[in-house]
Scaffold this motif. Sequence first.
Motif, PDB file in Angstrom:
ATOM      1  N   PRO A   2       2.496 -25.332   1.502  1.00  0.00           N
ATOM      2  CA  PRO A   2       3.143 -26.551   2.001  1.00  0.00           C
ATOM      3  C   PRO A   2       2.110 -27.614   2.353  1.00  0.00           C
ATOM      4  O   PRO A   2       1.019 -27.295   2.806  1.00  0.00           O
ATOM      5  N   PRO A   3       2.428 -28.898   2.153  1.00  0.00           N
ATOM      6  CA  PRO A   3       1.453 -29.972   2.403  1.00  0.00           C
ATOM      7  C   PRO A   3       0.928 -30.003   3.835  1.00  0.00           C
ATOM      8  O   PRO A   3      -0.208 -30.372   4.060  1.00  0.00           O
ATOM      9  N   LYS A   4       1.741 -29.636   4.813  1.00  0.00           N
ATOM     10  CA  LYS A   4       1.288 -29.714   6.200  1.00  0.00           C
ATOM     11  C   LYS A   4       0.401 -28.542   6.599  1.00  0.00           C
ATOM     12  O   LYS A   4      -0.306 -28.615   7.586  1.00  0.00           O
ATOM     13  N   LYS A   5       0.462 -27.460   5.847  1.00  0.00           N
ATOM     14  CA  LYS A   5      -0.314 -26.278   6.212  1.00  0.00           C
ATOM     15  C   LYS A   5      -1.572 -26.205   5.346  1.00  0.00           C
ATOM     16  O   LYS A   5      -1.620 -25.561   4.316  1.00  0.00           O
ATOM     17  N   ARG A   6      -2.589 -26.904   5.801  1.00  0.00           N
ATOM     18  CA  ARG A   6      -3.865 -26.869   5.090  1.00  0.00           C
ATOM     19  C   ARG A   6      -4.734 -25.794   5.724  1.00  0.00           C
ATOM     20  O   ARG A   6      -4.691 -25.581   6.929  1.00  0.00           O
ATOM     21  N   THR A   7      -5.530 -25.167   4.932  1.00  0.00           N
ATOM     22  CA  THR A   7      -6.396 -24.121   5.453  1.00  0.00           C
ATOM     23  C   THR A   7      -7.601 -24.727   6.152  1.00  0.00           C
ATOM     24  O   THR A   7      -7.952 -25.889   5.949  1.00  0.00           O
ATOM     25  N   PHE A   8      -8.235 -23.914   6.979  1.00  0.00           N
ATOM     26  CA  PHE A   8      -9.455 -24.327   7.664  1.00  0.00           C
ATOM     27  C   PHE A   8     -10.487 -24.798   6.643  1.00  0.00           C
ATOM     28  O   PHE A   8     -11.117 -25.835   6.809  1.00  0.00           O
ATOM     29  N   ARG A   9     -10.643 -24.023   5.580  1.00  0.00           N
ATOM     30  CA  ARG A   9     -11.636 -24.357   4.550  1.00  0.00           C
ATOM     31  C   ARG A   9     -11.341 -25.713   3.917  1.00  0.00           C
ATOM     32  O   ARG A   9     -12.246 -26.538   3.761  1.00  0.00           O
ATOM     33  N   THR A  10     -10.084 -25.962   3.582  1.00  0.00           N
ATOM     34  CA  THR A  10      -9.706 -27.244   2.970  1.00  0.00           C
ATOM     35  C   THR A  10     -10.000 -28.397   3.917  1.00  0.00           C
ATOM     36  O   THR A  10     -10.566 -29.413   3.520  1.00  0.00           O
ATOM     37  N   GLN A  11      -9.629 -28.234   5.186  1.00  0.00           N
ATOM     38  CA  GLN A  11      -9.876 -29.292   6.166  1.00  0.00           C
ATOM     39  C   GLN A  11     -11.377 -29.505   6.364  1.00  0.00           C
ATOM     40  O   GLN A  11     -11.831 -30.644   6.481  1.00  0.00           O
ATOM     41  N   LEU A  12     -12.143 -28.438   6.408  1.00  0.00           N
ATOM     42  CA  LEU A  12     -13.591 -28.545   6.560  1.00  0.00           C
ATOM     43  C   LEU A  12     -14.197 -29.301   5.389  1.00  0.00           C
ATOM     44  O   LEU A  12     -14.978 -30.235   5.578  1.00  0.00           O
ATOM     45  N   PHE A  24     -19.214 -30.207   0.159  1.00  0.00           N
ATOM     46  CA  PHE A  24     -19.725 -29.148   1.015  1.00  0.00           C
ATOM     47  C   PHE A  24     -20.724 -28.274   0.253  1.00  0.00           C
ATOM     48  O   PHE A  24     -21.762 -27.891   0.783  1.00  0.00           O
ATOM     49  N   GLY A  25     -20.423 -27.977  -0.987  1.00  0.00           N
ATOM     50  CA  GLY A  25     -21.278 -27.114  -1.797  1.00  0.00           C
ATOM     51  C   GLY A  25     -22.654 -27.690  -2.094  1.00  0.00           C
ATOM     52  O   GLY A  25     -23.569 -26.956  -2.468  1.00  0.00           O
ATOM     53  N   ASP A  26     -22.811 -28.999  -1.936  1.00  0.00           N
ATOM     54  CA  ASP A  26     -24.109 -29.634  -2.191  1.00  0.00           C
ATOM     55  C   ASP A  26     -25.045 -29.561  -0.991  1.00  0.00           C
ATOM     56  O   ASP A  26     -26.219 -29.915  -1.100  1.00  0.00           O
ATOM     57  N   LEU A  27     -24.543 -29.116   0.159  1.00  0.00           N
ATOM     58  CA  LEU A  27     -25.362 -29.034   1.365  1.00  0.00           C
ATOM     59  C   LEU A  27     -26.174 -27.739   1.365  1.00  0.00           C
ATOM     60  O   LEU A  27     -25.786 -26.751   0.751  1.00  0.00           O
ATOM     61  N   SER A  28     -27.273 -27.739   2.096  1.00  0.00           N
ATOM     62  CA  SER A  28     -28.050 -26.503   2.250  1.00  0.00           C
ATOM     63  C   SER A  28     -27.237 -25.506   3.068  1.00  0.00           C
ATOM     64  O   SER A  28     -26.291 -25.883   3.759  1.00  0.00           O
ATOM     65  N   LEU A  30     -28.061 -24.036   5.771  1.00  0.00           N
ATOM     66  CA  LEU A  30     -28.179 -24.374   7.190  1.00  0.00           C
ATOM     67  C   LEU A  30     -27.237 -25.527   7.541  1.00  0.00           C
ATOM     68  O   LEU A  30     -26.530 -25.478   8.547  1.00  0.00           O
ATOM     69  N   GLU A  31     -27.187 -26.547   6.685  1.00  0.00           N
ATOM     70  CA  GLU A  31     -26.284 -27.678   6.919  1.00  0.00           C
ATOM     71  C   GLU A  31     -24.827 -27.222   6.870  1.00  0.00           C
ATOM     72  O   GLU A  31     -24.015 -27.639   7.697  1.00  0.00           O
ATOM     73  N   GLN A  32     -24.500 -26.349   5.926  1.00  0.00           N
ATOM     74  CA  GLN A  32     -23.139 -25.827   5.836  1.00  0.00           C
ATOM     75  C   GLN A  32     -22.762 -25.085   7.110  1.00  0.00           C
ATOM     76  O   GLN A  32     -21.683 -25.294   7.662  1.00  0.00           O
ATOM     77  N   SER A  33     -23.662 -24.244   7.584  1.00  0.00           N
ATOM     78  CA  SER A  33     -23.403 -23.461   8.792  1.00  0.00           C
ATOM     79  C   SER A  33     -23.176 -24.369   9.996  1.00  0.00           C
ATOM     80  O   SER A  33     -22.257 -24.145  10.793  1.00  0.00           O
ATOM     81  N   LYS A  34     -23.988 -25.393  10.139  1.00  0.00           N
ATOM     82  CA  LYS A  34     -23.828 -26.317  11.261  1.00  0.00           C
ATOM     83  C   LYS A  34     -22.512 -27.081  11.170  1.00  0.00           C
ATOM     84  O   LYS A  34     -21.840 -27.306  12.179  1.00  0.00           O
ATOM     85  N   HIS A  35     -22.113 -27.458   9.964  1.00  0.00           N
ATOM     86  CA  HIS A  35     -20.846 -28.162   9.787  1.00  0.00           C
ATOM     87  C   HIS A  35     -19.665 -27.258  10.123  1.00  0.00           C
ATOM     88  O   HIS A  35     -18.707 -27.702  10.749  1.00  0.00           O
ATOM     89  N   VAL A  36     -19.737 -25.997   9.706  1.00  0.00           N
ATOM     90  CA  VAL A  36     -18.660 -25.054  10.018  1.00  0.00           C
ATOM     91  C   VAL A  36     -18.535 -24.898  11.530  1.00  0.00           C
ATOM     92  O   VAL A  36     -17.435 -24.965  12.095  1.00  0.00           O
ATOM     93  N   THR A  37     -19.659 -24.700  12.204  1.00  0.00           N
ATOM     94  CA  THR A  37     -19.641 -24.519  13.661  1.00  0.00           C
ATOM     95  C   THR A  37     -19.126 -25.770  14.355  1.00  0.00           C
ATOM     96  O   THR A  37     -18.245 -25.697  15.217  1.00  0.00           O
ATOM     97  N   ARG A  38     -19.662 -26.921  13.989  1.00  0.00           N
ATOM     98  CA  ARG A  38     -19.248 -28.181  14.611  1.00  0.00           C
ATOM     99  C   ARG A  38     -17.757 -28.430  14.384  1.00  0.00           C
ATOM    100  O   ARG A  38     -17.032 -28.795  15.302  1.00  0.00           O
ATOM    101  N   PHE A  39     -17.285 -28.198  13.171  1.00  0.00           N
ATOM    102  CA  PHE A  39     -15.881 -28.405  12.841  1.00  0.00           C
ATOM    103  C   PHE A  39     -14.999 -27.444  13.646  1.00  0.00           C
ATOM    104  O   PHE A  39     -13.985 -27.851  14.211  1.00  0.00           O
ATOM    105  N   PHE A  40     -15.395 -26.174  13.728  1.00  0.00           N
ATOM    106  CA  PHE A  40     -14.624 -25.199  14.501  1.00  0.00           C
ATOM    107  C   PHE A  40     -14.552 -25.600  15.968  1.00  0.00           C
ATOM    108  O   PHE A  40     -13.482 -25.581  16.579  1.00  0.00           O
ATOM    109  N   VAL A  41     -15.681 -25.991  16.539  1.00  0.00           N
ATOM    110  CA  VAL A  41     -15.717 -26.378  17.949  1.00  0.00           C
ATOM    111  C   VAL A  41     -14.840 -27.595  18.192  1.00  0.00           C
ATOM    112  O   VAL A  41     -14.027 -27.617  19.128  1.00  0.00           O
ATOM    113  N   ASN A  42     -14.980 -28.615  17.362  1.00  0.00           N
ATOM    114  CA  ASN A  42     -14.249 -29.868  17.578  1.00  0.00           C
ATOM    115  C   ASN A  42     -12.766 -29.784  17.226  1.00  0.00           C
ATOM    116  O   ASN A  42     -11.935 -30.377  17.922  1.00  0.00           O
ATOM    117  N   GLU A  43     -12.422 -29.077  16.183  1.00  0.00           N
ATOM    118  CA  GLU A  43     -11.040 -29.095  15.699  1.00  0.00           C
ATOM    119  C   GLU A  43     -10.200 -27.909  16.166  1.00  0.00           C
ATOM    120  O   GLU A  43      -8.991 -28.049  16.283  1.00  0.00           O
TER     121      GLU A  43
END
Length: 84
Positions: A2-12, A24-28, A30-43
């Motif tokens: 459903p359009p309203k139910k986006r996965t964590f990965r899609t939103q990230l 996302f795949g173009d990041l190192s 380390l950058e990917q890991s920091k983005h995942v953590t920051r996104f999880f904490v904030n969202e």
Amino acid sequence: MPPKKRTFRTQLYEHVENTHDAPFGDLSTLEQSKHVTRFFVNEILRELYPAIVPEDDDEVEECLVDGSGDCGVDFIYKYDDGVT
């Protein structure tokens, strides 16, 4: 899906592409890991437990400790929950 139910990965991935103009795949890794953590904490964590997440984005950034030799710890923040 459903359009309203986006996965964590899609939103990230969408968040990273919108804020950094890079897939996302173009990041190192380390950058990917920091983005995942920051996104999880904030969202996610901020929505579930707003009192335990710093309000200031700069303070959130200072709490990211991801790197080699960190024993799997990516985020550290001590908060005062007001319990006496």
